[in-house]
Design a protein around this motif. Structure first.
Motif, PDB file in Angstrom:
ATOM      1  N   ASN A  90      64.250  25.921  73.082  1.00  0.00           N
ATOM      2  CA  ASN A  90      63.888  24.712  72.771  1.00  0.00           C
ATOM      3  C   ASN A  90      62.982  24.825  71.434  1.00  0.00           C
ATOM      4  O   ASN A  90      62.122  25.543  71.304  1.00  0.00           O
ATOM      5  N   TYR A  91      63.081  24.042  70.391  1.00  0.00           N
ATOM      6  CA  TYR A  91      62.667  23.945  69.366  1.00  0.00           C
ATOM      7  C   TYR A  91      61.070  23.548  69.539  1.00  0.00           C
ATOM      8  O   TYR A  91      60.842  22.590  70.071  1.00  0.00           O
ATOM      9  N   LEU A  92      60.140  24.375  68.716  1.00  0.00           N
ATOM     10  CA  LEU A  92      58.453  23.907  68.785  1.00  0.00           C
ATOM     11  C   LEU A  92      58.059  23.226  67.429  1.00  0.00           C
ATOM     12  O   LEU A  92      57.491  22.350  67.618  1.00  0.00           O
ATOM     13  N   GLN A  93      58.353  24.279  66.617  1.00  0.00           N
ATOM     14  CA  GLN A  93      57.781  23.888  65.135  1.00  0.00           C
ATOM     15  C   GLN A  93      58.299  24.668  64.198  1.00  0.00           C
ATOM     16  O   GLN A  93      58.867  25.724  64.418  1.00  0.00           O
ATOM     17  N   THR A  94      58.033  24.128  62.747  1.00  0.00           N
ATOM     18  CA  THR A  94      58.251  25.038  61.733  1.00  0.00           C
ATOM     19  C   THR A  94      57.202  25.200  60.755  1.00  0.00           C
ATOM     20  O   THR A  94      56.295  24.469  60.729  1.00  0.00           O
ATOM     21  N   LYS A  95      56.999  26.448  60.329  1.00  0.00           N
ATOM     22  CA  LYS A  95      56.037  26.581  59.205  1.00  0.00           C
ATOM     23  C   LYS A  95      56.351  27.000  57.905  1.00  0.00           C
ATOM     24  O   LYS A  95      57.284  27.884  58.032  1.00  0.00           O
ATOM     25  N   ILE A  96      55.785  26.367  57.070  1.00  0.00           N
ATOM     26  CA  ILE A  96      56.227  26.694  55.519  1.00  0.00           C
ATOM     27  C   ILE A  96      55.189  27.546  55.014  1.00  0.00           C
ATOM     28  O   ILE A  96      54.081  27.137  54.898  1.00  0.00           O
ATOM     29  N   ILE A  97      55.304  28.777  54.403  1.00  0.00           N
ATOM     30  CA  ILE A  97      54.227  29.616  54.053  1.00  0.00           C
ATOM     31  C   ILE A  97      54.543  30.150  52.667  1.00  0.00           C
ATOM     32  O   ILE A  97      55.684  30.546  52.266  1.00  0.00           O
ATOM     33  N   HIS A  98      53.537  30.172  51.791  1.00  0.00           N
ATOM     34  CA  HIS A  98      53.665  30.979  50.503  1.00  0.00           C
ATOM     35  C   HIS A  98      52.446  31.704  50.401  1.00  0.00           C
ATOM     36  O   HIS A  98      51.483  30.856  50.343  1.00  0.00           O
ATOM     37  N   SER A  99      52.539  33.013  50.149  1.00  0.00           N
ATOM     38  CA  SER A  99      51.505  33.881  50.113  1.00  0.00           C
ATOM     39  C   SER A  99      51.742  34.690  48.970  1.00  0.00           C
ATOM     40  O   SER A  99      52.834  35.127  48.694  1.00  0.00           O
ATOM     41  N   TYR A 100      50.763  34.683  48.138  1.00  0.00           N
ATOM     42  CA  TYR A 100      50.639  35.591  47.086  1.00  0.00           C
ATOM     43  C   TYR A 100      49.521  36.203  46.690  1.00  0.00           C
ATOM     44  O   TYR A 100      48.317  35.951  47.076  1.00  0.00           O
ATOM     45  N   SER A 101      49.468  37.419  45.969  1.00  0.00           N
ATOM     46  CA  SER A 101      48.405  38.366  45.676  1.00  0.00           C
ATOM     47  C   SER A 101      48.769  39.086  44.483  1.00  0.00           C
ATOM     48  O   SER A 101      49.741  39.403  43.770  1.00  0.00           O
ATOM     49  N   ASN A 102      47.661  39.391  43.742  1.00  0.00           N
ATOM     50  CA  ASN A 102      47.349  39.912  42.545  1.00  0.00           C
ATOM     51  C   ASN A 102      46.489  41.167  42.428  1.00  0.00           C
ATOM     52  O   ASN A 102      45.344  40.797  42.773  1.00  0.00           O
ATOM     53  N   LYS A 103      46.769  42.324  42.264  1.00  0.00           N
ATOM     54  CA  LYS A 103      45.840  43.385  42.093  1.00  0.00           C
ATOM     55  C   LYS A 103      45.888  43.923  40.816  1.00  0.00           C
ATOM     56  O   LYS A 103      46.917  44.476  40.387  1.00  0.00           O
ATOM     57  N   SER A 104      44.736  44.067  40.193  1.00  0.00           N
ATOM     58  CA  SER A 104      44.588  44.548  38.766  1.00  0.00           C
ATOM     59  C   SER A 104      43.955  46.195  38.953  1.00  0.00           C
ATOM     60  O   SER A 104      42.985  46.137  39.332  1.00  0.00           O
ATOM     61  N   LYS A 105      44.782  47.078  38.684  1.00  0.00           N
ATOM     62  CA  LYS A 105      44.340  48.685  38.914  1.00  0.00           C
ATOM     63  C   LYS A 105      43.536  48.836  37.670  1.00  0.00           C
ATOM     64  O   LYS A 105      42.511  49.705  37.697  1.00  0.00           O
ATOM     65  N   LEU A 106      43.683  47.963  36.522  1.00  0.00           N
ATOM     66  CA  LEU A 106      42.841  48.255  35.332  1.00  0.00           C
ATOM     67  C   LEU A 106      41.274  47.771  35.521  1.00  0.00           C
ATOM     68  O   LEU A 106      40.235  48.210  35.347  1.00  0.00           O
ATOM     69  N   LEU A 107      41.476  46.405  36.042  1.00  0.00           N
ATOM     70  CA  LEU A 107      40.064  46.033  36.293  1.00  0.00           C
ATOM     71  C   LEU A 107      39.335  45.941  37.774  1.00  0.00           C
ATOM     72  O   LEU A 107      38.390  45.443  37.954  1.00  0.00           O
TER      73      LEU A 107
END
Length: 159
Positions: A90-107
């Motif tokens: 039985n269907y329960l729910q839907t999750k829409i997810i947008h996850s992002y990250s940025n890692k600077s090795k210089l700074l």
């Protein structure tokens, strides 16, 4: 006055060299994108008396994962739609997810965020809920991948 002119020339040369090094370091990046469609079991967050996590159902996932890596940085971007079902299908729910990250090795800095929205309408494509248990579409055609990508990007506007 002559000393100031020499100092200005030296500063300009240093700035030029720094800019050149920065541009050349940033230009060597590799970018990977994967488009996945799969179904997987979901488990309870808490262990039972025997120390096991009990199965609560399954979810069907459509996802795009993009990784960009260079000498000075690493970026990740994950967009997904997840339809959740109980043990009886039985269907329960839907999750829409947008996850992002940025890692600077210089700074030596990290930044990122995760945006989520819950809706009450099944929204994944290419896997039928009745047949989904633990399945992954490994050999999707380019047309199917493009279809999933277009579908996912359309849902990202809801976040």
């Amino acid at each position: 006055m002559n000393f100031n002119k020499k100092l200005m020339i030296l500063v300009k040369i240093c700035l030029f060299m720094f800019t050149f090094l920065l541009i050349s370091a940033c230009s060597q990046t590799e970018k990977y994108e994967t488009i996945d469609v799969f179904a997987i079991e979901t488990l309870d967050d808490n262990q039972n008396d025997k120390g096991f996590f009990e199965r609560t159902g399954y979810k069907i996932v459509n996802a795009i994962t993009t990784i960009e890596e260079g000498k000075t940085h690493m970026k990740s971007d994950i967009k997904s739609i997840e339809d959740f079902y109980d043990m009886e299908g039985n269907y329960l729910q839907t999750k829409i997810i947008h996850s992002y990250s940025n890692k600077s090795k210089l700074l030596l800095t990290e930044e990122g965020n995760t945006l989520k929205e819950t809706i009450q309408e099944p929204s994944t494509i290419l896997i039928i809920p009745d047949t989904a248990k633990n399945i992954k579409l490994n050999n999707m055609s380019q047309k199917e991948k493009a279809q999933v990508k277009e579908h996912l990007l359309a849902f990202m506007g809801k976040l």
